[in-house]
Scaffold this active site. Structure first.
Site, mmCIF file in Angstrom:
data_model
loop_
_atom_site.group_PDB
_atom_site.id
_atom_site.type_symbol
_atom_site.label_atom_id
_atom_site.label_comp_id
_atom_site.label_asym_id
_atom_site.label_seq_id
_atom_site.Cartn_x
_atom_site.Cartn_y
_atom_site.Cartn_z
ATOM 1 N N GLU A 29 -73.447 -41.295 1.175
ATOM 2 C CA GLU A 29 -73.094 -40.564 -0.048
ATOM 3 C C GLU A 29 -72.134 -41.416 -0.857
ATOM 4 O O GLU A 29 -71.209 -42.012 -0.292
ATOM 5 C CB GLU A 29 -72.373 -39.265 0.300
ATOM 6 C CG GLU A 29 -73.163 -38.318 1.143
ATOM 7 C CD GLU A 29 -72.265 -37.192 1.661
ATOM 8 O OE1 GLU A 29 -71.063 -37.162 1.343
ATOM 9 O OE2 GLU A 29 -72.781 -36.364 2.385
ATOM 10 N N ARG A 59 -66.098 -43.265 -0.443
ATOM 11 C CA ARG A 59 -65.426 -42.821 -1.671
ATOM 12 C C ARG A 59 -64.879 -44.020 -2.427
ATOM 13 O O ARG A 59 -64.574 -45.055 -1.836
ATOM 14 C CB ARG A 59 -64.279 -41.865 -1.327
ATOM 15 C CG ARG A 59 -64.721 -40.639 -0.574
ATOM 16 C CD ARG A 59 -63.559 -39.679 -0.419
ATOM 17 N NE ARG A 59 -63.287 -39.010 -1.670
ATOM 18 C CZ ARG A 59 -63.764 -37.812 -2.005
ATOM 19 N NH1 ARG A 59 -64.502 -37.132 -1.172
ATOM 20 N NH2 ARG A 59 -63.487 -37.280 -3.174
ATOM 21 N N ASN A 67 -72.301 -35.595 9.391
ATOM 22 C CA ASN A 67 -71.382 -36.334 8.515
ATOM 23 C C ASN A 67 -70.131 -36.681 9.334
ATOM 24 O O ASN A 67 -69.362 -35.802 9.704
ATOM 25 C CB ASN A 67 -71.039 -35.455 7.307
ATOM 26 C CG ASN A 67 -70.173 -36.203 6.320
ATOM 27 O OD1 ASN A 67 -69.285 -36.944 6.727
ATOM 28 N ND2 ASN A 67 -70.411 -36.010 5.049
ATOM 29 N N THR A 93 -66.091 -32.766 -2.013
ATOM 30 C CA THR A 93 -66.976 -32.793 -3.173
ATOM 31 C C THR A 93 -67.169 -31.381 -3.729
ATOM 32 O O THR A 93 -67.851 -30.557 -3.127
ATOM 33 C CB THR A 93 -68.347 -33.394 -2.779
ATOM 34 O OG1 THR A 93 -68.099 -34.542 -1.986
ATOM 35 C CG2 THR A 93 -69.148 -33.766 -3.998
ATOM 36 N N ARG A 125 -60.685 -43.680 0.936
ATOM 37 C CA ARG A 125 -59.585 -43.047 1.673
ATOM 38 C C ARG A 125 -59.951 -42.667 3.112
ATOM 39 O O ARG A 125 -59.078 -42.428 3.928
ATOM 40 C CB ARG A 125 -59.010 -41.872 0.898
ATOM 41 C CG ARG A 125 -59.873 -40.623 0.833
ATOM 42 C CD ARG A 125 -59.054 -39.493 0.211
ATOM 43 N NE ARG A 125 -59.468 -39.192 -1.132
ATOM 44 C CZ ARG A 125 -59.901 -37.989 -1.523
ATOM 45 N NH1 ARG A 125 -59.956 -37.005 -0.676
ATOM 46 N NH2 ARG A 125 -60.295 -37.784 -2.754
ATOM 47 N N GLU A 176 -80.307 -32.672 -2.652
ATOM 48 C CA GLU A 176 -79.515 -31.959 -1.650
ATOM 49 C C GLU A 176 -78.786 -30.839 -2.377
ATOM 50 O O GLU A 176 -78.015 -31.083 -3.300
ATOM 51 C CB GLU A 176 -78.517 -32.904 -0.967
ATOM 52 C CG GLU A 176 -77.653 -32.155 0.041
ATOM 53 C CD GLU A 176 -76.842 -33.051 0.966
ATOM 54 O OE1 GLU A 176 -77.190 -34.240 1.136
ATOM 55 O OE2 GLU A 176 -75.844 -32.542 1.514
ATOM 56 N N HIS A 205 -69.654 -40.890 3.668
ATOM 57 C CA HIS A 205 -69.315 -40.870 2.233
ATOM 58 C C HIS A 205 -68.359 -42.024 1.963
ATOM 59 O O HIS A 205 -67.231 -42.024 2.451
ATOM 60 C CB HIS A 205 -68.656 -39.523 1.893
ATOM 61 C CG HIS A 205 -68.382 -39.323 0.439
ATOM 62 N ND1 HIS A 205 -67.990 -38.126 -0.089
ATOM 63 C CD2 HIS A 205 -68.453 -40.168 -0.618
ATOM 64 C CE1 HIS A 205 -67.815 -38.237 -1.404
ATOM 65 N NE2 HIS A 205 -68.090 -39.488 -1.748
ATOM 66 N N HIS A 249 -65.126 -37.170 8.916
ATOM 67 C CA HIS A 249 -63.880 -36.555 9.393
ATOM 68 C C HIS A 249 -63.291 -37.264 10.599
ATOM 69 O O HIS A 249 -62.104 -37.086 10.902
ATOM 70 C CB HIS A 249 -64.097 -35.060 9.643
ATOM 71 C CG HIS A 249 -64.194 -34.313 8.345
ATOM 72 N ND1 HIS A 249 -63.102 -33.838 7.674
ATOM 73 C CD2 HIS A 249 -65.265 -34.070 7.552
ATOM 74 C CE1 HIS A 249 -63.485 -33.295 6.538
ATOM 75 N NE2 HIS A 249 -64.803 -33.425 6.438
ATOM 76 N N GLY A 288 -70.579 -31.741 8.338
ATOM 77 C CA GLY A 288 -69.523 -32.622 8.829
ATOM 78 C C GLY A 288 -68.314 -31.910 9.382
ATOM 79 O O GLY A 288 -68.072 -31.887 10.587
ATOM 80 N N HIS A 316 -72.756 -28.708 2.715
ATOM 81 C CA HIS A 316 -71.387 -28.480 2.251
ATOM 82 C C HIS A 316 -70.900 -27.108 2.713
ATOM 83 O O HIS A 316 -71.471 -26.089 2.340
ATOM 84 C CB HIS A 316 -71.225 -28.572 0.730
ATOM 85 C CG HIS A 316 -69.771 -28.758 0.360
ATOM 86 N ND1 HIS A 316 -69.207 -29.984 0.143
ATOM 87 C CD2 HIS A 316 -68.768 -27.851 0.250
ATOM 88 C CE1 HIS A 316 -67.924 -29.828 -0.120
ATOM 89 N NE2 HIS A 316 -67.626 -28.551 -0.054
ATOM 90 N N GLY A 317 -69.888 -27.128 3.528
ATOM 91 C CA GLY A 317 -69.258 -25.884 3.977
ATOM 92 C C GLY A 317 -70.051 -25.130 5.034
ATOM 93 O O GLY A 317 -69.710 -23.988 5.349
HETATM 94 N N1 PXP Z 1 -73.435 -33.192 1.903
HETATM 95 C C1 PXP Z 1 -72.734 -33.792 0.915
HETATM 96 C C2 PXP Z 1 -73.487 -34.431 -0.206
HETATM 97 C C3 PXP Z 1 -71.320 -33.843 0.956
HETATM 98 O O1 PXP Z 1 -70.634 -34.453 -0.037
HETATM 99 C C4 PXP Z 1 -70.652 -33.283 2.063
HETATM 100 C C5 PXP Z 1 -69.151 -33.359 2.140
HETATM 101 O O2 PXP Z 1 -68.766 -34.697 2.293
HETATM 102 C C6 PXP Z 1 -71.427 -32.702 3.085
HETATM 103 C C7 PXP Z 1 -72.807 -32.646 2.965
HETATM 104 C C8 PXP Z 1 -70.809 -32.140 4.322
HETATM 105 O O3 PXP Z 1 -69.949 -31.079 4.031
HETATM 106 P P1 PXP Z 1 -69.059 -30.436 5.165
HETATM 107 O O4 PXP Z 1 -68.102 -31.490 5.649
HETATM 108 O O5 PXP Z 1 -68.387 -29.309 4.463
HETATM 109 O O6 PXP Z 1 -69.979 -29.992 6.271
#
Ligand code: PXP
Length: 259
Positions: A69, A44, A6, A100, A48, A150, A42, A9, A235, A213-214
């Site tokens: 996304e 948004r 991702n 998210t 942003r 996911e 993503h 960032h 990401g 995520h995380g």
């Molecule tokens: N998957 C989805 C659907 C997300 O919304 C995000 C955050 O944008 C991620 C994966 C990646 O999360 P992270 O940046 O915490 O690795």
């Protein structure tokens, strides 16, 4: 296991100065060279981080499949149907959130979501739903006609952080998880079993399974062992590490942890 990087960032850093540098487009070749399997972005509603022009250029030029996304807003879905990435991952979105928080509500009235999925399928875009790991959400995703789910791994990541990282000693400690270590360990083990069981179940009903995520270099190991999960989208931790070792090394290191 496949790795979707991702790259949002990179745009976060660019937007901190509202200039053109660093350009997320430059990450595509580097991620491909480092062994990534997919680029995730993503778009948004408030644009942003990633802008329409970024998304269009990334979809056009990426040597890797693109997973976009987005929320279900109709102007975004119009854009996705026009640009046709390989996959769209539908996520919930709140303007005030930092990232998210939590999965999509898939168990309510299905009418709107079904229509969005139909439109994406008509444009030949695969559909993934970002859901909290629960038997009802998996079943609902299947009934809605999703190709992928996911799993939101935020709870896993938070539990891991409170147990094993020094998060508890920072102002980012999660108040609701200020619990004895024994309880946290039990909850973490249960979360992992839930993810593994639901991934198995989802595969059984012909849903493809991703998670994210995380996730970071420290906590990804146990998730990477769940063989029914095909792909992780990661990401923040990769881009954070790239500040110190460069993006190519950061992606390579993460990919090595998924083998
Ligand atoms: N998957 C989805 C659907 C997300 O919304 C995000 C955050 O944008 C991620 C994966 C990646 O999360 P992270 O940046 O915490 O690795």
């Amino acid at each position: 296991m496949k790795l979707g990087v991702n790259i949002d960032h990179i745009a976060v850093l660019r937007e901190a100065r509202r200039i053109n540098d660093p350009d997320p487009l430059q990450a595509l070749g580097i991620c491909a060279r480092a062994g990534a399997d997919q680029i995730t972005i993503h778009l948004r509603e408030d644009r942003r981080h990633i802008h329409d022009e970024d998304a269009a250029a990334i979809i056009r030029h990426s040597p890797l499949p693109v997973n976009l996304e987005c929320a279900q807003a109709s102007e975004i879905i119009d854009f996705v149907c026009e640009q046709r990435p390989l996959r769209a991952t539908l996520v919930p979105e709140k303007r005030e959130e930092v990232t998210t928080e939590g999965g999509l509500d898939v168990t309510g009235d299905p009418t709107a979501l079904k229509e969005v999925i139909r439109r994406l399928h008509d444009a030949e875009v695969e559909v993934s739903l970002f859901i909290d790991p629960h038997p009802d959400t998996v079943l609902a995703a299947k009934e809605l006609g999703a190709d992928w789910i996911e799993f939101h791994t935020g709870r896993y990541a938070n539990l891991w952080a409170m147990l094993y990282s020094n998060l508890t000693r920072t102002r980012h400690a999660i108040e609701s998880l200020q619990l004895p270590r024994r309880d946290l360990k039990k909850m973490l083990d249960e979360e992992l079993s839930t993810l593994a069981d639901l991934a198995e179940h989802a595969k059984g009903i012909h849903l493809r399974v991703a998670a994210g995520h995380g996730l970071n270099y420290q906590n990804v190991g146990p998730i990477a062992k769940i063989r029914q999960i095909e792909e992780l989208n990661i990401g923040q931790s990769i881009v954070a590490r790239s500040v110190f070792v460069g993006l190519e090394a950061a992606v390579r290191e993460m990919k090595a942890l998924l083998q």
